[in-house]
Structure formats: structure tokens, C-alpha cells
Write an enzyme that holds these catalytic residues in place. Structure first.
Site, PDB file in Angstrom:
ATOM      1  N   CYS A  50      46.575   8.100  -3.352  1.00  0.00           N
ATOM      2  CA  CYS A  50      47.839   7.514  -3.801  1.00  0.00           C
ATOM      3  C   CYS A  50      47.792   7.089  -5.270  1.00  0.00           C
ATOM      4  CB  CYS A  50      48.229   6.338  -2.905  1.00  0.00           C
ATOM      5  SG  CYS A  50      47.142   4.936  -3.105  1.00  0.00           S
TER       6      CYS A  50
ATOM      7  N   ASP B 133      11.584   6.113  18.001  1.00  0.00           N
ATOM      8  CA  ASP B 133      11.454   5.714  16.601  1.00  0.00           C
ATOM      9  C   ASP B 133      12.108   4.353  16.400  1.00  0.00           C
ATOM     10  OD1 ASP B 133      10.785   5.852  13.997  1.00  0.00           O
ATOM     11  OD2 ASP B 133      12.256   7.371  13.439  1.00  0.00           O
TER      12      ASP B 133
ATOM     13  N   GLU C  16       5.355  11.511  27.055  1.00  0.00           N
ATOM     14  CA  GLU C  16       6.520  10.632  26.858  1.00  0.00           C
ATOM     15  C   GLU C  16       7.175  10.945  25.520  1.00  0.00           C
ATOM     16  OE1 GLU C  16       4.810   6.721  26.855  1.00  0.00           O
ATOM     17  OE2 GLU C  16       3.800   7.127  28.751  1.00  0.00           O
TER      18      GLU C  16
ATOM     19  N   SER D 140      -2.231   1.615  17.121  1.00  0.00           N
ATOM     20  CA  SER D 140      -1.280   2.711  16.910  1.00  0.00           C
ATOM     21  C   SER D 140      -1.959   4.008  17.342  1.00  0.00           C
ATOM     22  CB  SER D 140      -0.791   2.735  15.475  1.00  0.00           C
ATOM     23  OG  SER D 140      -1.862   2.990  14.628  1.00  0.00           O
ATOM     24  N   LEU D 141      -1.299   5.120  17.088  1.00  0.00           N
ATOM     25  CA  LEU D 141      -1.766   6.398  17.622  1.00  0.00           C
ATOM     26  C   LEU D 141      -2.123   7.352  16.502  1.00  0.00           C
ATOM     27  CD1 LEU D 141       1.100   6.913  20.197  1.00  0.00           C
ATOM     28  CD2 LEU D 141      -1.286   6.522  20.778  1.00  0.00           C
TER      29      LEU D 141
ATOM     30  N   LYS E 260       3.977  14.744  16.247  1.00  0.00           N
ATOM     31  CA  LYS E 260       5.179  14.354  15.492  1.00  0.00           C
ATOM     32  C   LYS E 260       6.017  15.557  15.089  1.00  0.00           C
ATOM     33  CE  LYS E 260       4.657  10.568  12.841  1.00  0.00           C
ATOM     34  NZ  LYS E 260       5.330   9.335  12.552  1.00  0.00           N
TER      35      LYS E 260
ATOM     36  N   CYS F 259      49.293   3.670   1.275  1.00  0.00           N
ATOM     37  CA  CYS F 259      48.353   4.763   0.995  1.00  0.00           C
ATOM     38  C   CYS F 259      48.227   5.584   2.291  1.00  0.00           C
ATOM     39  CB  CYS F 259      47.023   4.141   0.576  1.00  0.00           C
ATOM     40  SG  CYS F 259      45.725   5.338   0.323  1.00  0.00           S
TER      41      CYS F 259
ATOM     42  N   LYS G 186       8.308   9.877  21.811  1.00  0.00           N
ATOM     43  CA  LYS G 186       7.876   8.875  20.831  1.00  0.00           C
ATOM     44  C   LYS G 186       9.146   8.297  20.199  1.00  0.00           C
ATOM     45  CE  LYS G 186       4.506   7.965  17.264  1.00  0.00           C
ATOM     46  NZ  LYS G 186       5.332   7.103  16.441  1.00  0.00           N
TER      47      LYS G 186
ATOM     48  N   PHE H 198      32.942  -9.773  33.517  1.00  0.00           N
ATOM     49  CA  PHE H 198      31.570 -10.160  33.212  1.00  0.00           C
ATOM     50  C   PHE H 198      31.577 -11.382  32.288  1.00  0.00           C
ATOM     51  CE2 PHE H 198      27.686 -10.171  30.810  1.00  0.00           C
ATOM     52  CZ  PHE H 198      26.728  -9.919  31.777  1.00  0.00           C
ATOM     53  N   ASP H 199      32.410 -11.317  31.251  1.00  0.00           N
ATOM     54  CA  ASP H 199      32.508 -12.446  30.306  1.00  0.00           C
ATOM     55  C   ASP H 199      32.910 -13.728  31.022  1.00  0.00           C
ATOM     56  OD1 ASP H 199      31.857 -10.797  28.284  1.00  0.00           O
ATOM     57  OD2 ASP H 199      33.848 -10.688  27.379  1.00  0.00           O
TER      58      ASP H 199
ATOM     59  N   CYS I  23      40.844   0.916  -2.149  1.00  0.00           N
ATOM     60  CA  CYS I  23      42.195   1.145  -2.633  1.00  0.00           C
ATOM     61  C   CYS I  23      43.021  -0.024  -2.096  1.00  0.00           C
ATOM     62  CB  CYS I  23      42.739   2.465  -2.086  1.00  0.00           C
ATOM     63  SG  CYS I  23      44.528   2.562  -2.288  1.00  0.00           S
TER      64      CYS I  23
ATOM     65  N   GLU J 181       9.271  -0.071  22.946  1.00  0.00           N
ATOM     66  CA  GLU J 181       9.842   0.187  21.617  1.00  0.00           C
ATOM     67  C   GLU J 181      11.283  -0.301  21.594  1.00  0.00           C
ATOM     68  OE1 GLU J 181       7.689   1.551  19.563  1.00  0.00           O
ATOM     69  OE2 GLU J 181       8.792   2.493  17.922  1.00  0.00           O
TER      70      GLU J 181
ATOM     71  N   LYS K 143      -0.690  11.066  26.744  1.00  0.00           N
ATOM     72  CA  LYS K 143      -1.698  10.072  27.137  1.00  0.00           C
ATOM     73  C   LYS K 143      -2.476  10.576  28.344  1.00  0.00           C
ATOM     74  CE  LYS K 143       1.501   6.379  25.834  1.00  0.00           C
ATOM     75  NZ  LYS K 143       2.440   5.349  26.283  1.00  0.00           N
TER      76      LYS K 143
ATOM     77  N   ARG L 230       4.420  -6.051  16.523  1.00  0.00           N
ATOM     78  CA  ARG L 230       3.070  -5.511  16.338  1.00  0.00           C
ATOM     79  C   ARG L 230       2.331  -6.214  15.194  1.00  0.00           C
ATOM     80  NH1 ARG L 230       0.962  -1.086  13.445  1.00  0.00           N
ATOM     81  NH2 ARG L 230      -1.039  -0.549  14.321  1.00  0.00           N
TER      82      ARG L 230
ATOM     83  N   TYR M 276       6.966   1.456  27.682  1.00  0.00           N
ATOM     84  CA  TYR M 276       6.072   2.600  27.874  1.00  0.00           C
ATOM     85  C   TYR M 276       4.648   2.202  28.260  1.00  0.00           C
ATOM     86  CZ  TYR M 276       5.276   1.588  22.902  1.00  0.00           C
ATOM     87  OH  TYR M 276       5.015   0.967  21.709  1.00  0.00           O
TER      88      TYR M 276
ATOM     89  N   ASP N 222      34.242  -5.571  31.554  1.00  0.00           N
ATOM     90  CA  ASP N 222      33.649  -6.459  30.551  1.00  0.00           C
ATOM     91  C   ASP N 222      34.285  -7.841  30.636  1.00  0.00           C
ATOM     92  OD1 ASP N 222      32.365  -4.254  29.795  1.00  0.00           O
ATOM     93  OD2 ASP N 222      33.307  -4.048  27.820  1.00  0.00           O
TER      94      ASP N 222
ATOM     95  N   CYS O  39      42.616   5.888  -6.620  1.00  0.00           N
ATOM     96  CA  CYS O  39      42.597   6.375  -5.237  1.00  0.00           C
ATOM     97  C   CYS O  39      42.945   7.876  -5.219  1.00  0.00           C
ATOM     98  CB  CYS O  39      43.604   5.598  -4.402  1.00  0.00           C
ATOM     99  SG  CYS O  39      43.728   6.237  -2.719  1.00  0.00           S
TER     100      CYS O  39
HETATM  101  S1  IVH Z   1       1.720   4.101  23.155  1.00  0.00           S
HETATM  102  C1  IVH Z   1      -2.496   2.761  22.423  1.00  0.00           C
HETATM  103  N1  IVH Z   1       3.976   5.296  23.698  1.00  0.00           N
HETATM  104  O1  IVH Z   1       4.317   4.632  18.201  1.00  0.00           O
HETATM  105  C2  IVH Z   1      -1.144   3.303  22.629  1.00  0.00           C
HETATM  106  N2  IVH Z   1       3.728   4.307  21.552  1.00  0.00           N
HETATM  107  O2  IVH Z   1       1.770   5.026  16.394  1.00  0.00           O
HETATM  108  C3  IVH Z   1      -0.136   2.683  21.787  1.00  0.00           C
HETATM  109  N3  IVH Z   1       5.694   4.529  20.120  1.00  0.00           N
HETATM  110  O3  IVH Z   1       3.279   1.407  17.448  1.00  0.00           O
HETATM  111  C4  IVH Z   1       1.220   3.118  21.807  1.00  0.00           C
HETATM  112  N4  IVH Z   1       6.952   5.630  21.540  1.00  0.00           N
HETATM  113  O4  IVH Z   1       5.562   1.635  18.404  1.00  0.00           O
HETATM  114  C5  IVH Z   1       3.266   4.623  22.780  1.00  0.00           C
HETATM  115  N5  IVH Z   1       5.932   6.404  24.322  1.00  0.00           N
HETATM  116  C6  IVH Z   1       5.233   5.712  23.417  1.00  0.00           C
HETATM  117  C7  IVH Z   1       5.755   5.394  22.143  1.00  0.00           C
HETATM  118  C8  IVH Z   1       4.954   4.697  21.230  1.00  0.00           C
HETATM  119  C9  IVH Z   1       6.888   5.092  20.339  1.00  0.00           C
HETATM  120  C10 IVH Z   1       5.295   3.879  18.845  1.00  0.00           C
HETATM  121  C11 IVH Z   1       4.698   2.516  19.033  1.00  0.00           C
HETATM  122  C12 IVH Z   1       3.390   2.502  18.306  1.00  0.00           C
HETATM  123  C13 IVH Z   1       3.429   3.779  17.531  1.00  0.00           C
HETATM  124  C14 IVH Z   1       2.080   4.405  17.570  1.00  0.00           C
END
Ligand code: IVH
Length: 681
Positions: A409, A117, A113, A83-84, A312, A430, A115, A37-38, A424, A173, A288, A136, A225, A34, A406
Site C-alpha cells: 500500500c 534433537d 531409537e 553423551s554418545l 547422525k 492495507c 535421536k 478441562f480448564d 506497515c 529429551e 543401544k 545435563r 528413553y 479444553d 509497504c
Molecule cells: S541415550 C549413555 N537415547 O543425545 C546414553 N540419548 O549425545 C545416553 N538423545 O545427551 C543417552 N535421543 O540428550 C539417548 N534415544 C536417545 C536419545 C538421546 C536424544 C540425546 C541426549 C544425549 C545425547 C547424546
């Protein structure tokens, strides 16, 4: 240096730093220390300051942040960010599969894949340069958070690859790894700030910070992704993900292609089982359809693609009885309430305790004696009490009040104005604070007296061999030889013996002795001044150069330094005005610790100048990284593979046979760690 020389140097440093970043953050294979690198980064920053015309908006120096955005501008997505649809059961996933089969009539593949969070992001590139990163938002428009995204080191700022389309956008993500989240909340707690409830909120909050230099310190990361554009390398998702990996993006290794739903279920099971071992949160799996033409044929509903779905995982919530609340005292005296529970199974493990964070959070829950509480372990790492089942509350049950003294102590607790945490104040006497201070001092990130460790420190404290950090340097062989103690872990029903035999005692005394050479910035961090983290300690060491100058600094001078807040300034003043702390520092000075900045920290000698080394195998005295650091500190260069340019191969145990063969073929000398030491002596 003239402009053309500076330009060449800036280009070389940019390439090197980008390479090291990629190796470290995408491949998880650090190549240099590190510190080194710095040094490279500092050299680049100083050249860019000297020659502002050479500063590129995608220079790796931009990763440390610094730009302040008053208000993020709103940008319309070129491709909407959808979204999905969610499913929670095998039946629903079966239905999804049936719908697709009915529509496509032919065989097809799924890509599975994780998902992640976190927070969705779209990052656009033109001619290989990052131009914009947008959240988004509502799917049509999002916030331009480019400066903050640039601080994420696993995301390339420039792509040096011949086959990239002139324009494309990647989707991914942004997330906060557990280690960063725990560290951030720990620091927040020590500063008396409100904690983030989970890593997702912490990631979202960090992306929306106005000062990108703070985002840079949050250690965010990002999995990519997807890719969008007119001129993509392949006409299917899976191959494009592999290509993204080649271009330097971080694509999860948990990405699989399957042709049957049975295999998809298999993948879900594996992920569900391994979920709690991952160093980041996931909340499901995304499935997918692989081929883009199949995706096109399947199309979209008003909200979601028909070609993808998320499965999920359910957050696991159970109820159990609260047995009592106990209180832990941290290194800096911060008091954390802990709920002790009737043992209960949650997400594959038995939970007996859950954090209640601080007095404010505990108050919100309004806990009463004998309550039945809900405990959750979802994506989050630490089980938490999320509420009370009021239907079970007994009439006349007493409210559980936060303690006022505390628990260790008995000193009355204090709470600073506007903070949510009680402390404390008896910091030097302590017991857990004494222990915490010494443990912090010997830590790997501080004085690195690793052979001591927690159990042995405890033994030294209990036997009154040490009461503070300065006592460590007075320890003699005869003080510690023969000390012994059995430590029983009641929870796991195990016990181990801690004893100071000849070898252990000598190792510890040697490690303590070696720590006298630790640089000033580490010593300053090791003192354990409240609110003073590693980065700030480094900054203050470089600013003041000596501890005497720092001790003499007035409050106004301290707050005048960039990034030193009022709390830290006050904490520094308080620490150094304490008589006992002053005595400890005098004793540490007398023991020979470094309280001044070393001028020539980078290079010790030029003994290995002009030579390139390859380091391989396991060493007995040093770690592989330490060998590399040693070579670089003496002017040598490190390379990852053996070639005609290699001067020497430094070989440890179990080195790769390929490397040895290649070195033999090219007649390259092979040396061991001892011979290396001789070369630099
Ligand atoms: S694909 C049309 N792949 O989940 C396809 N989304 O509800 C759009 N997310 O807003 C998303 N992991 O933030 C995709 N491997 C993954 C993901 C992923 C997390 C999140 C993403 C999206 C939400 C979909």
C-alpha cells in the site's frame, strides 16, 4: 465446605485431571474439551487457595507454573549423564558392531531409537512422586529445573502403579514440537523480538526461564528413553521402556529391537525417509545393546558408553543463486523478507524460497544482488539461508537494502524502538492486513466461521462484499450467490474454482449467524489486537467482564494486571482509540455479538444430569468432541467404554461393532444425534 469434604474433592479432581492429561498428552486421545478441562483445573486451584494445607507440590495445578526461580541450584547427578559417540557412515557402524561382537562372543539384541534433537533431562522419583528434574550440565552436575519440567504435561508428576521401585530416575529429551515452535516464533515476530533459530534452542531457552508460567505456555514435550535405579523391573532396556510406557511415560513408538545389523540399517533408512514428516526434530538414530549385563561387560570409554552409539543424519546444505528478495505483509502489518532462489533440491524437496526472518537477520547476512547463498534444511522445518558464498560475489554488486515503504500500500514503514521488525501502520486499509484480520477473525480458534475459509474470504474481499470484520454480519444471500472465481496455483500448476452456490451460500450465512453466540473471550481474541493472544484474551475477558470496561481502562490499569506487559497495554490503548475500530465494535455490538462475559458458561441445563453416555462413530451435524461437549454442558457424564453404568450409547456412522454388541447385551439404549438434541431441547 469442610476440610474433609474438600480433601476428597481435591483428590478426585487431581485424579481426573491427571487422567485427562495422560489421555491428551501421552496417548493423544482427548477426552474432554479444553474449556471443561480448564474448569476442572480452576476448581482445583480455587480449592487449594481456600485450603492451603491441601496443596500438594505435585498437584496438577503446578503445571500452569507461576513459581519464579531467581537462580537454578546446581545439583550433582546420582548417575553421570553421559553423551554418545557419533557415527555418520555405514562403515563406522559396521566397526561398532564388530567391536561388540568381538567382546561379547554371544548373540545379542540391539534397541534402535530416534535421536531427538532437544535438551537432555534426568527426572527422579521417590515413592512414585517426582522429586527433582536436572539438566545435563557438564554431565556430572546440572541445573535443577523441576518447576519448569512440571509444566510439561506428558511427564507424570505422580505414578499410581503398584510395581514401581521406591526410587528411580528416568532420562529423556525435552523438545519443542514444530507447531509450538512456529507459533512461538510467529508471536515473537509480531512482538518485534529476536526469533529462536531452531526448536532445540527454543526448548533450551524455555527450560531456563525464571518464570515457570511462561515455560508452561511454550508447549514443550518430552520423550523418555531410559531408566536408572537399583531395583528396576527388567534386566534389559527394551522391556523397561515398555514398562515405562505402562507407568504413564511418553516413550516413542519408533523403538525397535533387532538382532542383526542389517535390520538396524533398515530402521535407519526408514527414519531417514520419514524424518521430515515427524512433528518434531530428530538428528539421527541411537543404537543401544539391549541386555544390561552385556552393557556392563562392554563398559565405557573415558567419555562414552561402549554399548551405544548415535548414527547422525547429515544436515543438508546446498548452494544456489539468490534471484531477489520480496517482502510479505502479515496480519498485524509485520514485514517479513523472503529470499527467492533458483530452485534447488534440499532434503527431498524443491526449495524456491527461504525465510530471511527480519531486517536484522537480513542485515547480518549482508546480501548483495546476484549472490550465491547457502541454504540449509537440517532438522529444522523451514529452509533457511545460512550464509553467502563470497567467492562468487560479483564486483560492484549492489547491497540489498530493506524496503522503506509497504510493498502493498506504499505507506512508509515504522519500527518501534528496540524491535527488529518493520511494520506497515496502515492497519485498516492495507490489503493483506485487511485479509489477515478477516482470516484471523473467522479462524477455528477465534469465531470459528470455518465454512468461509481463505479462498472464499479472498473472493468476498476482491468483489468488495466485505472490507472489514463487521461487514460479514451485513452479508445477505443475494450479495453472495453466484460469485465465482478460478484460483490458479502457479507453483503446483493446479487450479480450482471457488463459487457461491445455494448450499455454500446458506452454509456460510448460517456459520456467520451462529458465530454471534461465541463467548466474549473468543470475540476479544478475534478482533486481532496486536500482541493479544488467546490466553491473554481469556484473562482480560474475565477481568473486565465487558468490552466497555476494557475500552475505558487506562494504560496504568492495564499494566497493573499480572502478565500484561507495556507493549500489550499500549497496543490495547492504540486499538480502542482508533475511530474506525470504535465504529467496527459498535457495528459488531449491533449485530448481536457477545461483548460481555456469560455468567453461566459452563452448564447450560441439567437435562442430562445423572446420566453417563458413551459416544462412538462419525456424526453428520457435530464432531464427536462437540457431541461430548454438548452432553457435558447439559449435565451429563462421558465414559470411554460401555458398561452396566452406561445410560445411553450415542451412535454415529461407522461406530465400533464391539460397542454396539456390548450395548445390546446390556440392554443399553442406542440413540442418534437427533435424539440427543431432542433430549436437551
Ligand atoms: S541415550 C549413555 N537415547 O543425545 C546414553 N540419548 O549425545 C545416553 N538423545 O545427551 C543417552 N535421543 O540428550 C539417548 N534415544 C536417545 C536419545 C538421546 C536424544 C540425546 C541426549 C544425549 C545425547 C547424546
Amino acid at each position: 465446605m469442610d476440610l474433609s469434604k474438600a480433601k476428597a474433592k481435591v483428590e478426585e479432581l487431581t485424579r481426573l485431571i491427571n487422567d485427562y492429561n495422560y489421555q491428551y498428552y501421552v496417548l493423544a486421545q482427548p477426552q474432554i474439551s479444553d474449556y471443561d478441562f480448564d474448569m476442572l483445573l480452576e476448581e482445583l486451584i480455587s480449592l487449594e487457595k481456600q485450603f492451603p494445607e491441601l496443596l500438594d507440590k505435585n498437584s496438577p495445578s503446578q503445571r500452569v507454573g507461576g513459581q519464579v526461580t531467581k537462580k537454578f541450584s546446581v545439583v550433582t547427578h546420582k548417575y553421570p549423564m553421559l553423551s554418545l559417540g557419533n557415527t555418520y557412515s555405514r562403515e563406522e557402524l559396521d566397526e561398532f558392531d564388530q567391536r561388540i561382537r568381538k567382546s561379547l562372543h554371544t548373540d545379542f539384541d540391539y534397541v534402535c531409537e530416534l535421536k531427538f534433537d532437544g535438551v537432555a533431562i534426568g527426572i527422579s522419583y521417590i515413592n512414585g512422586e517426582m522429586v527433582r528434574a536436572v539438566t545435563r550440565g557438564d554431565g556430572v552436575q546440572g541445573d535443577d529445573v523441576t518447576t519448569n519440567i512440571k509444566t510439561i504435561r506428558s511427564i507424570p508428576l505422580k505414578i499410581n502403579h503398584p510395581d514401581i521401585p521406591s526410587e528411580f530416575e528416568v532420562r529423556g529429551e525435552v523438545y519443542m514440537p514444530h507447531s509450538s515452535f512456529l507459533q512461538l516464533n510467529k508471536e515473537k515476530q509480531e512482538r518485534g523480538e529476536i526469533l529462536f533459530a531452531n526448536p532445540r534452542n527454543a526448548a533450551a531457552g524455555s527450560l531456563k526461564l525464571q518464570d515457570s508460567s511462561i515455560t508452561a505456555k511454550r508447549n514443550l514435550d518430552c520423550f523418555i528413553y531410559g531408566i536408572l535405579g537399583d531395583d528396576l523391573p527388567h534386566n534389559n532396556h527394551f522391556d523397561n521402556l515398555q514398562t515405562l510406557k505402562k507407568w504413564g511415560f511418553k516413550v516413542s513408538s519408533f523403538t525397535r529391537k533387532y538382532s542383526s545389523l542389517a535390520d538396524v540399517f533398515g530402521f535407519i533408512e526408514v527414519c531417514q525417509r520419514q524424518r521430515h514428516e515427524l512433528p518434531y526434530d530428530i538428528d539421527g538414530v541411537v543404537i543401544k545393546v539391549n541386555s544390561y549385563s552385556d552393557q556392563e561387560q562392554l563398559g565405557y570409554t573415558s567419555k562414552f558408553p561402549r554399548w551405544a552409539i548415535s548414527y547422525k543424519f547429515k544436515a543438508e546444505r546446498v548452494s544456489t543463486t539468490l534471484e531477489n528478495v520480496t517482502y510479505q505483509v502479515g496480519r498485524t502489518g509485520a514485514i517479513t523478507p523472503v529470499a527467492n532462489l533458483k530452485p534447488v533440491q534440499v532434503a527431498g524437496s524443491t526449495v524456491k524460497r527461504a525465510s530471511l526472518y527480519n531486517a536484522g537477520k537480513m542485515d547480518e547476512l549482508d546480501l548483495h544482488a546476484g549472490d550465491v547463498v547457502f541454504v540449509e534444511k537440517g532438522g529444522d522445518i523451514i529452509p533457511k539461508v545460512v550464509g553467502v558464498d563470497f567467492s562468487h560475489r560479483k564486483t560492484g554488486a549492489q547491497k540489498i537494502e530493506f524496503i522503506s515503504r509497504c510493498p502493498e500500500c506504499d505507506t512508509p514503514l515504522v519500527k518501534n524502538e528496540g524491535e527488529a521488525i518493520f511494520y506497515c501502520p496502515n492497519s485498516n486499509h492495507c490489503p493483506p492486513q485487511i485479509r489477515g484480520k478477516i482470516e484471523h477473525f473467522i479462524d477455528r480458534r477465534a469465531m470459528k466461521i470455518e465454512s468461509l475459509g481463505q479462498g472464499r474470504t479472498e473472493l468476498l474481499i476482491q468483489t468488495q462484499r466485505i472490507k472489514n470484520i463487521a461487514d460479514l454480519y451485513d452479508l445477505k444471500y443475494n450479495d453472495i450467490i453466484g460469485l465465482e472465481k478460478t484460483i490458479t496455483d502457479v507453483e503446483n500448476n493446479t487450479s480450482r474454482v471457488i463459487s457461491f452456490r445455494e448450499k455454500t451460500a446458506n452454509n456460510i450465512l448460517k456459520a456467520i449467524d451462529d458465530s454471534r453466540k461465541m463467548p466474549f473471550e473468543k470475540v476479544l481474541y478475534a478482533l486481532g489486537i496486536r500482541h493479544l493472544g488467546e490466553t491473554m484474551a481469556k484473562k482480560l475477558a474475565r477481568h473486565f467482564k465487558t468490552i466497555d470496561a476494557l475500552m475505558a481502562a487506562q494504560y496504568e490499569v492495564l499494566v497493573g494486571i499480572h502478565e500484561v506487559g507495556e507493549k500489550l497495554a499500549q497496543s490495547i490503548i492504540d486499538y480502542f482509540s482508533d475511530k474506525e475500530n470504535q465504529q467496527i465494535i459498535s457495528r459488531l455490538k449491533a449485530a448481536g455479538l457477545q461483548f460481555e462475559l456469560e455468567q453461566q458458561a459452563h452448564t447450560l441445563t441439567q437435562a442430562l444430569s445423572g446420566k453417563t453416555f458413551v459416544v462412538s462413530g462419525v456424526f453428520s451435524k457435530y464432531s464427536r468432541q462437540e457431541i461430548k461437549d454438548l452432553i457435558e454442558k447439559h449435565g451429563g457424564k462421558i465414559s470411554g467404554s460401555v458398561s452396566s453404568k452406561t445410560s445411553m450409547l450415542v451412535a454415529g456412522d461407522k461406530m465400533g461393532p464391539e460397542k454396539r454388541k456390548k450395548a445390546d447385551e446390556l440392554n443399553i439404549p442406542i440413540i442418534d444425534e437427533k435424539e440427543l438434541e431432542e433430549m436437551i431441547q
